[in-house]
Design a protein around this motif. Sequence first.
Motif, PDB file in Angstrom:
ATOM      1  N   LEU A  94       0.856  -1.182   0.000  1.00 49.80           N
ATOM      2  CA  LEU A  94       0.000   0.000   0.000  1.00 49.80           C
ATOM      3  C   LEU A  94       0.893   1.233   0.000  1.00 49.80           C
ATOM      4  O   LEU A  94       1.355   1.675   1.045  1.00 49.80           O
ATOM      5  CB  LEU A  94      -0.908  -0.019   1.230  1.00 49.80           C
ATOM      6  N   SER A  95       1.138   1.779  -1.169  1.00 48.59           N
ATOM      7  CA  SER A  95       2.065   2.898  -1.324  1.00 48.59           C
ATOM      8  C   SER A  95       1.315   4.214  -1.482  1.00 48.59           C
ATOM      9  O   SER A  95       0.098   4.242  -1.671  1.00 48.59           O
ATOM     10  CB  SER A  95       2.958   2.673  -2.547  1.00 48.59           C
ATOM     11  N   PHE A  96       2.063   5.303  -1.427  1.00 47.93           N
ATOM     12  CA  PHE A  96       1.496   6.636  -1.660  1.00 47.93           C
ATOM     13  C   PHE A  96       0.897   6.704  -3.057  1.00 47.93           C
ATOM     14  O   PHE A  96      -0.175   7.289  -3.269  1.00 47.93           O
ATOM     15  CB  PHE A  96       2.587   7.696  -1.492  1.00 47.93           C
ATOM     16  N   SER A  97       1.571   6.086  -4.021  1.00 48.53           N
ATOM     17  CA  SER A  97       1.090   6.061  -5.400  1.00 48.53           C
ATOM     18  C   SER A  97      -0.277   5.383  -5.495  1.00 48.53           C
ATOM     19  O   SER A  97      -1.135   5.801  -6.280  1.00 48.53           O
ATOM     20  CB  SER A  97       2.105   5.336  -6.286  1.00 48.53           C
ATOM     21  N   SER A  98      -0.486   4.340  -4.698  1.00 40.77           N
ATOM     22  CA  SER A  98      -1.772   3.636  -4.696  1.00 40.77           C
ATOM     23  C   SER A  98      -2.897   4.564  -4.254  1.00 40.77           C
ATOM     24  O   SER A  98      -3.992   4.570  -4.842  1.00 40.77           O
ATOM     25  CB  SER A  98      -1.717   2.423  -3.768  1.00 40.77           C
ATOM     26  N   TRP A  99      -2.633   5.351  -3.231  1.00 37.27           N
ATOM     27  CA  TRP A  99      -3.645   6.285  -2.723  1.00 37.27           C
ATOM     28  C   TRP A  99      -3.904   7.408  -3.711  1.00 37.27           C
ATOM     29  O   TRP A  99      -5.045   7.869  -3.851  1.00 37.27           O
ATOM     30  CB  TRP A  99      -3.215   6.856  -1.367  1.00 37.27           C
TER      31      TRP A  99
ATOM     32  N   GLY B  32      -9.460   8.434  -9.080  1.00 30.83           N
ATOM     33  CA  GLY B  32     -10.731   7.795  -9.385  1.00 30.83           C
ATOM     34  C   GLY B  32     -11.906   8.466  -8.688  1.00 30.83           C
ATOM     35  O   GLY B  32     -12.946   8.726  -9.307  1.00 30.83           O
ATOM     36  N   LEU B  33     -11.741   8.753  -7.413  1.00 30.79           N
ATOM     37  CA  LEU B  33     -12.822   9.387  -6.648  1.00 30.79           C
ATOM     38  C   LEU B  33     -13.122  10.790  -7.180  1.00 30.79           C
ATOM     39  O   LEU B  33     -14.289  11.190  -7.284  1.00 30.79           O
ATOM     40  CB  LEU B  33     -12.439   9.449  -5.166  1.00 30.79           C
ATOM     41  N   LEU B  34     -12.071  11.532  -7.514  1.00 33.57           N
ATOM     42  CA  LEU B  34     -12.258  12.875  -8.071  1.00 33.57           C
ATOM     43  C   LEU B  34     -12.959  12.804  -9.423  1.00 33.57           C
ATOM     44  O   LEU B  34     -13.827  13.636  -9.732  1.00 33.57           O
ATOM     45  CB  LEU B  34     -10.911  13.591  -8.204  1.00 33.57           C
TER      46      LEU B  34
ATOM     47  N   LEU C 295     -22.944   5.447 -16.574  1.00 36.66           N
ATOM     48  CA  LEU C 295     -22.086   4.362 -17.042  1.00 36.66           C
ATOM     49  C   LEU C 295     -20.612   4.728 -16.864  1.00 36.66           C
ATOM     50  O   LEU C 295     -19.785   3.890 -16.489  1.00 36.66           O
ATOM     51  CB  LEU C 295     -22.389   4.050 -18.511  1.00 36.66           C
ATOM     52  N   MET C 296     -20.289   5.994 -17.121  1.00 35.83           N
ATOM     53  CA  MET C 296     -18.919   6.470 -16.924  1.00 35.83           C
ATOM     54  C   MET C 296     -18.538   6.391 -15.442  1.00 35.83           C
ATOM     55  O   MET C 296     -17.420   5.992 -15.101  1.00 35.83           O
ATOM     56  CB  MET C 296     -18.797   7.914 -17.426  1.00 35.83           C
ATOM     57  N   ILE C 297     -19.466   6.763 -14.575  1.00 36.59           N
ATOM     58  CA  ILE C 297     -19.227   6.687 -13.129  1.00 36.59           C
ATOM     59  C   ILE C 297     -19.020   5.238 -12.697  1.00 36.59           C
ATOM     60  O   ILE C 297     -18.089   4.921 -11.949  1.00 36.59           O
ATOM     61  CB  ILE C 297     -20.401   7.324 -12.357  1.00 36.59           C
ATOM     62  N   SER C 298     -19.873   4.343 -13.177  1.00 38.36           N
ATOM     63  CA  SER C 298     -19.777   2.927 -12.809  1.00 38.36           C
ATOM     64  C   SER C 298     -18.471   2.312 -13.302  1.00 38.36           C
ATOM     65  O   SER C 298     -17.806   1.565 -12.569  1.00 38.36           O
ATOM     66  CB  SER C 298     -20.959   2.143 -13.401  1.00 38.36           C
TER      67      SER C 298
ATOM     68  N   LEU D  60     -11.206   1.445  -8.431  1.00 36.95           N
ATOM     69  CA  LEU D  60     -11.291   0.634  -7.213  1.00 36.95           C
ATOM     70  C   LEU D  60     -10.761  -0.773  -7.462  1.00 36.95           C
ATOM     71  O   LEU D  60     -10.047  -1.339  -6.617  1.00 36.95           O
ATOM     72  CB  LEU D  60     -12.733   0.586  -6.707  1.00 36.95           C
ATOM     73  N   GLY D  61     -11.084  -1.332  -8.639  1.00 36.81           N
ATOM     74  CA  GLY D  61     -10.623  -2.673  -8.960  1.00 36.81           C
ATOM     75  C   GLY D  61      -9.104  -2.770  -9.011  1.00 36.81           C
ATOM     76  O   GLY D  61      -8.505  -3.670  -8.404  1.00 36.81           O
ATOM     77  N   LEU D  62      -8.472  -1.838  -9.707  1.00 39.53           N
ATOM     78  CA  LEU D  62      -7.012  -1.867  -9.815  1.00 39.53           C
ATOM     79  C   LEU D  62      -6.352  -1.510  -8.487  1.00 39.53           C
ATOM     80  O   LEU D  62      -5.265  -2.008  -8.178  1.00 39.53           O
ATOM     81  CB  LEU D  62      -6.538  -0.925 -10.923  1.00 39.53           C
ATOM     82  N   PHE D  63      -7.008  -0.658  -7.702  1.00 38.59           N
ATOM     83  CA  PHE D  63      -6.471  -0.334  -6.379  1.00 38.59           C
ATOM     84  C   PHE D  63      -6.451  -1.592  -5.503  1.00 38.59           C
ATOM     85  O   PHE D  63      -5.443  -1.869  -4.827  1.00 38.59           O
ATOM     86  CB  PHE D  63      -7.324   0.753  -5.718  1.00 38.59           C
TER      87      PHE D  63
END
Length: 199
Positions: free
Chosen positions: A46-51, A57-59, A86-89, A96-99
Amino acid sequence: MKNNNYLLPGVTAILLAVLFPIYWIQEIILGTYNDNESYFSTMGQLSFSSWVFLSIGLLSIYIYYCFKRILHDQLNFKSIDVLLWLMISTSMVFFLGLFLLDVWPASADSNELRMSLTYTISIGSMIIFGLVDITIGIILLRHFDMLPNLLKAIAIVSLIQGIFELSIIFNFAVIFIFPVYLIILAVYFLRKPEMIELV
């Protein structure tokens, strides 16, 4: 309607326009996504890059939601609602998946599955992003006469972005196109409404 209703989305779009290319250029320079052995050796950490990746993604999700809302509030325009959802989903699945895959505890047995899921999510999401961006661009251009000039500009950039996303090979161009899309959207959020339709 108060003129500052979309101040936060506007500032957020500018922030994302800066953060997005910085993150991806750094990833390319470090070779994270060009060297599978290097990439998977860093998974489970869990790195800074991961966050930062998750924050992007959230933004993005927030920006797309606010884009939908401002089209309702100022223009009563709902023709791309389904596409924005659909873009949001898809953004949720991609980021989230790649995180989650990034922080999945590494093991020799899981690397093959992890690699397969990573490629499936990445390529599948890019195809959906491309199709949705192209469709949004086409729909906005179909309503050319009734939309503000900024939305016409967004439509053109969305079309170009979608084409590069679908190309897969040349989707690195999105690193530079998406910030342009965000800056135009930020101006749209921050400007005074050109017209307001009341239902």
